[in-house]
Design a protein around this motif. Structure first.
Motif, PDB file in Angstrom:
ATOM      1  N   ILE A 297    -110.636   7.946  20.249  1.00 33.04           N
ATOM      2  CA  ILE A 297    -110.503   9.514  20.335  1.00 33.04           C
ATOM      3  C   ILE A 297    -109.632   9.958  21.824  1.00 33.04           C
ATOM      4  O   ILE A 297    -109.142  10.951  21.736  1.00 33.04           O
ATOM      5  CB  ILE A 297    -111.696  10.207  20.089  1.00 33.04           C
ATOM      6  N   THR A 298    -109.728   8.900  22.822  1.00 37.86           N
ATOM      7  CA  THR A 298    -108.940   9.332  24.014  1.00 37.86           C
ATOM      8  C   THR A 298    -107.650   8.673  23.772  1.00 37.86           C
ATOM      9  O   THR A 298    -106.840   8.621  25.079  1.00 37.86           O
ATOM     10  CB  THR A 298    -109.755   9.204  25.038  1.00 37.86           C
TER      11      THR A 298
ATOM     12  N   THR B 287    -110.910  14.745   7.610  1.00 36.58           N
ATOM     13  CA  THR B 287    -111.815  16.006   7.775  1.00 36.58           C
ATOM     14  C   THR B 287    -111.519  17.037   6.449  1.00 36.58           C
ATOM     15  O   THR B 287    -112.395  17.993   6.281  1.00 36.58           O
ATOM     16  CB  THR B 287    -110.714  16.930   8.845  1.00 36.58           C
TER      17      THR B 287
ATOM     18  N   ALA C 268    -105.595  17.004  14.616  1.00 32.24           N
ATOM     19  CA  ALA C 268    -106.231  17.761  15.831  1.00 32.24           C
ATOM     20  C   ALA C 268    -107.598  18.045  15.721  1.00 32.24           C
ATOM     21  O   ALA C 268    -108.170  18.157  16.542  1.00 32.24           O
ATOM     22  CB  ALA C 268    -105.397  19.015  16.141  1.00 32.24           C
ATOM     23  N   SER C 269    -108.002  18.264  14.552  1.00 30.88           N
ATOM     24  CA  SER C 269    -109.463  18.784  13.897  1.00 30.88           C
ATOM     25  C   SER C 269    -110.335  17.764  13.899  1.00 30.88           C
ATOM     26  O   SER C 269    -111.502  17.963  13.653  1.00 30.88           O
ATOM     27  CB  SER C 269    -109.487  19.669  13.007  1.00 30.88           C
TER      28      SER C 269
ATOM     29  N   LYS D  69    -111.328  15.537  16.246  1.00 31.61           N
ATOM     30  CA  LYS D  69    -112.044  15.493  17.386  1.00 31.61           C
ATOM     31  C   LYS D  69    -113.019  16.521  17.237  1.00 31.61           C
ATOM     32  O   LYS D  69    -114.290  16.780  17.536  1.00 31.61           O
ATOM     33  CB  LYS D  69    -111.381  15.513  18.566  1.00 31.61           C
ATOM     34  N   THR D  70    -112.429  18.114  17.017  1.00 35.87           N
ATOM     35  CA  THR D  70    -113.274  19.108  17.254  1.00 35.87           C
ATOM     36  C   THR D  70    -114.356  19.242  16.177  1.00 35.87           C
ATOM     37  O   THR D  70    -115.449  19.761  16.348  1.00 35.87           O
ATOM     38  CB  THR D  70    -112.340  20.405  17.005  1.00 35.87           C
ATOM     39  N   LEU D  71    -113.811  18.789  15.010  1.00 34.26           N
ATOM     40  CA  LEU D  71    -114.816  18.793  13.815  1.00 34.26           C
ATOM     41  C   LEU D  71    -115.959  18.190  14.040  1.00 34.26           C
ATOM     42  O   LEU D  71    -117.289  18.351  13.677  1.00 34.26           O
ATOM     43  CB  LEU D  71    -114.161  18.556  12.386  1.00 34.26           C
TER      44      LEU D  71
ATOM     45  N   ALA E 157    -117.066  16.869  16.762  1.00 33.93           N
ATOM     46  CA  ALA E 157    -117.781  17.360  18.163  1.00 33.93           C
ATOM     47  C   ALA E 157    -118.538  18.579  17.645  1.00 33.93           C
ATOM     48  O   ALA E 157    -119.913  18.618  18.021  1.00 33.93           O
ATOM     49  CB  ALA E 157    -116.948  17.520  19.273  1.00 33.93           C
ATOM     50  N   GLY E 158    -117.940  19.476  17.026  1.00 35.91           N
ATOM     51  CA  GLY E 158    -118.614  20.578  16.701  1.00 35.91           C
ATOM     52  C   GLY E 158    -119.638  20.409  15.612  1.00 35.91           C
ATOM     53  O   GLY E 158    -120.713  21.172  15.544  1.00 35.91           O
ATOM     54  N   ARG E 159    -119.731  19.021  14.880  1.00 35.80           N
ATOM     55  CA  ARG E 159    -120.834  19.154  13.807  1.00 35.80           C
ATOM     56  C   ARG E 159    -121.996  18.119  14.663  1.00 35.80           C
ATOM     57  O   ARG E 159    -122.999  17.762  14.119  1.00 35.80           O
ATOM     58  CB  ARG E 159    -120.386  18.480  12.550  1.00 35.80           C
TER      59      ARG E 159
END
Lengths: 168, 538
Positions: free
Chosen positions: A35-36, A59, A98-99, A101-103, A105-107
């Motif tokens: 992820i990095t 996603t 892009a989502s 990582k955010t999805l 982390a957000g979940r």
């Protein structure tokens, strides 16, 4: 003639399947991205002699998210009992990369996420569609795999993990 | 494919265990593969005015075989379209070995000879990939080398011709891509990443016309910069494409460019990202006369949220590659477990806003096309989508998703033709009830309300999971608001899964629509009939 060829082909595949005693056992030397942004070879996926789950997801895939949500809710218990870890390999391309990582982390998913954006690992492991889940034993050999997800199916996976740890 | 080839293929399959078994015994080689087959049987239907083809059967079949032997890796893909399913190009008609490749994967070098997939950066400059649902497979046949001479530097090289149905493109592609990891280069001991990368891609197709200024070779250049820390990600890419006259860009001699900027913040339970993109004349094909989704060199997906519900996909956006500017913003938040709103299992929220406009352009006429202001948007809205989703698990046995979306879709721009902007409001409600013994029911209810185009829709789905193997579903979409013919688009079916083997059979009436996967879209025709889908891997 063409239909005959198709039938021949299907029959050949079935025979080949039947003959195939040894399935795909270890992970290939194929690169995925952390992820990095670091390249990691699937060959080096490692859980210190304990079982490992590799789950291919995206996603935009609803059953994938249901599956990972369900495992996420039970993950602490699974880890405590069996030491298993889950690596979630996303096959998202640039449209939705892009989502990832955010999805995740957000979940609040506790899994290690990898990106297979060129789908090299997906192809190498013969994944046709997602979700597709592999279970590896402590030696890193694929011992069980499953395509698709219906609610509750994570219990079947857990029973397979228990078989691995209880046999020891 | 000649007869000899077919005999060889069957022999390999039939004797795979014997042949590869020998290697297995010696060096532990592994033979594996996958198979996928989709067949349809068509029926006449005067409600959706389809006239079925003379041959009422169609089938697409894909068989991939891989063999791994130490650091060597080889494979082939056999495909048979007899004839291709409705919506796929008739040029696929036939069968043959579509791919074959041989790879060596060492620690510092990876070489593939034959057919391969590859991507540079975010794909804005180059991406070779396969998407079976869309009938896209622009694999390159040639040579692919990936080098990693040190831990901070890597290089990719491609040379080859794109696949065109069962043939090859007339154009040739060659490219070079490098990545430099600054953090590793300077041995900085911090948990961050900083990479710079650059690509060069060149394509050539023979030109036999009379214009001495015509460019038979077109070069594209790109540069990118990515920063990563545990919580923050920033990435950017810029592409410049030389003058590239094509059928699809009216043979304008205009250059093209693309800019992509992404920023994301992610912590446990809260994450957001902002993505901005501007495209100008970025269509790029390896043959000048390519149409539809043929021979695409780069990957230009819609930079909007990809929706999972059927009514949210009636008006899907696809990137306007001649010129668009816009972006999207998303937030994901999990209300902590144990709090008043979070409950025992937490409540998950997602908000997304996407908007795209045309460029602010001035037409120049002649072969120059247009010029545009860089950081300005034009007057025409192409797409806007504001959506909100709330995901709540009430107990171990009950889970709901509630969502709302407002969408503005410039049908004239995206589909072509003369239409006003379609402004719609969509609500969806999805609930899942689990019963003992792995049984569950999932239901979706959706409503789309609009005064425009085909007016309002309602949709429902019920899915019964009888056990981990058997699922039965029934779905219907009904265009109840339409002034003309009101039609039920239904889909009933069942699927059976055993480990990695899956069979699904369904009977459906499907509307003519724009089907988008990964943001790339294909027009699919209306049909009524039976579909059989089989997939397996081994």
């Amino acid at each position: 003639m063409k239909k005959v060829r198709i039938i021949l082909l299907v029959v050949s595949v079935l025979i080949a399947l039947g003959n195939q005693s040894e399935a795909q056992t270890v992970l290939p030397n194929v690169m995925v991205e952390s992820i990095t942004g670091q390249e990691v070879s699937a060959m080096n996926f490692f859980n210190d002699g304990k079982p490992m789950i590799i789950s291919f997801w995206a996603t935009w895939c609803k059953p994938c998210i249901l599956e990972l949500d369900a495992i996420s809710d039970e993950y602490d218990e699974w880890r405590e009992e069996t030491g298993v870890i889950l690596l979630a390999v996303s096959i998202d391309d640039e449209r939705s990369l892009a989502s990832v990582k955010t999805l995740s982390a957000g979940r609040d998913w506790p899994f290690t996420i990898y990106l297979d954006k060129n789908q090299d690992l997906k192809r190498a492991l013969n994944v046709v569609n997602v979700p597709h889940t592999f279970l590896l034993n402590g030696k890193g050999e694929i011992v069980w795999q499953h395509n698709s997800y219906v609610p509750g199916a994570e219990q079947e996976l857990y029973e397979e993990i228990l078989k691995l740890t209880e046999n020891k | 494919m000649n007869k000899f080839g077919i005999v060889m293929l069957y022999s390999i399959l039939l004797f795979s265990n014997q042949i590869f078994g020998q290697f297995n015994a010696l060096e532990k080689g592994v033979f594996s593969g996958s198979f996928e087959s989709i067949s349809q049987w068509y029926q006449d239907d005067n409600k959706i005015i389809v006239s079925v083809p003379q041959d009422k059967w169609a089938t697409n079949n894909y068989l991939s075989l891989h063999y791994t032997f130490g650091k060597f890796y080889a494979g082939l893909q056999y495909e048979a379209y007899m004839p291709p399913l409705l919506g796929y190009s008739r040029k696929f008609d036939g069968s043959g070995v579509a791919h074959k490749f041989f790879s060596y994967r060492g620690d510092f070098m990876e070489i593939t000879v034959g057919d391969f997939y590859e991507q540079f950066g975010s794909g804005l400059i180059f991406r070779a990939y396969e998407n079976r649902q869309l009938g896209i497979d622009n694999a390159l046949n040639g040579v692919n080398i990936r080098l990693k001479p040190s831990d901070f530097f890597s290089l990719k090289l491609v040379y080859g011709k794109q696949r065109k149905y069962f043939e090859e493109s007339n154009g040739i592609l060659r490219g070079l891509d490098g990545d430099l990891d600054i953090i590793k280069l300077f041995k900085i001991q911090k948990n961050i990443g900083l990479q710079i990368g650059a690509s060069l891609l060149s394509h050539y197709e023979l030109y036999t016309g009379a214009d001495p200024l015509f460019p038979p070779t077109v070069n594209s250049y790109s540069g990118r910069l990515d920063f990563n820390s545990t919580r923050l990600t920033l990435s950017s890419e810029y592409v410049f494409k030389e003058s590239d006259p094509l059928d699809l860009n009216y043979f304008w001699y205009k250059t093209g460019n693309a800019l992509l900027l992404n920023a994301a913040y992610a912590s446990n339970g809260l994450a957001m990202n902002l993505s901005l993109r501007r495209l100008e004349n970025m269509d790029s094909r390896s043959e000048r006369t390519a149409t539809d989704t043929e021979l695409m060199i780069n990957f230009l997906p819609a930079n909007t949220k990809q929706h999972k519900y059927s009514l949210a996909n009636i008006y899907p956006y696809s990137a306007q590659v001649m010129g668009e500017i816009g972006g999207q913003y998303s937030v994901f938040y999990k209300i902590p477990t144990g709090s008043l709103l979070g409950g025992k299992y937490g409540t998950k929220l997602n908000f997304n806003y996407s908007v795209y406009y045309g460029l602010d352009t001035t037409f120049l006429g002649g072969t120059q096309g247009f010029e545009s202001k860089y950081f300005a948007y034009g007057e025409e809205l192409y797409y806007q989508d504001i959506n909100f989703e709330l995901d709540k698990k009430w107990s171990k046995a009950f889970k709901t998703v509630l969502g709302y979306m407002n969408q503005r879709y410039n049908k004239a721009q995206v589909d072509g033709g003369d239409y006003p902007i379609v402004n719609s409001d969509i609500v969806f409600f999805d609930f899942l009830v689990k019963f003992p013994k792995n049984r569950s029911i999932r239901t979706e209810i959706q409503h789309l309300s609009t005064k425009d185009d085909l007016k309002s829709w309602v949709a429902a789905l019920i899915e019964l999971n009888i056990n981990p193997s058997w699922t039965i579903y029934a779905a219907d979409m009904y265009n109840y608001g339409n002034a003309g013919e009101k039609v039920h688009y239904y889909n009933v079916g069942t699927s059976f899964v055993k480990n990695v083997h899956r069979i699904e059979i369904s009977y459906s009436r499907q509307r003519e629509s724009l089907m988008c996967v990964g943001g790339v879209c294909r027009q699919v025709p209306a049909f009524k009939g039976l579909t059989l889908n089989i997939s397996s891997s081994f």
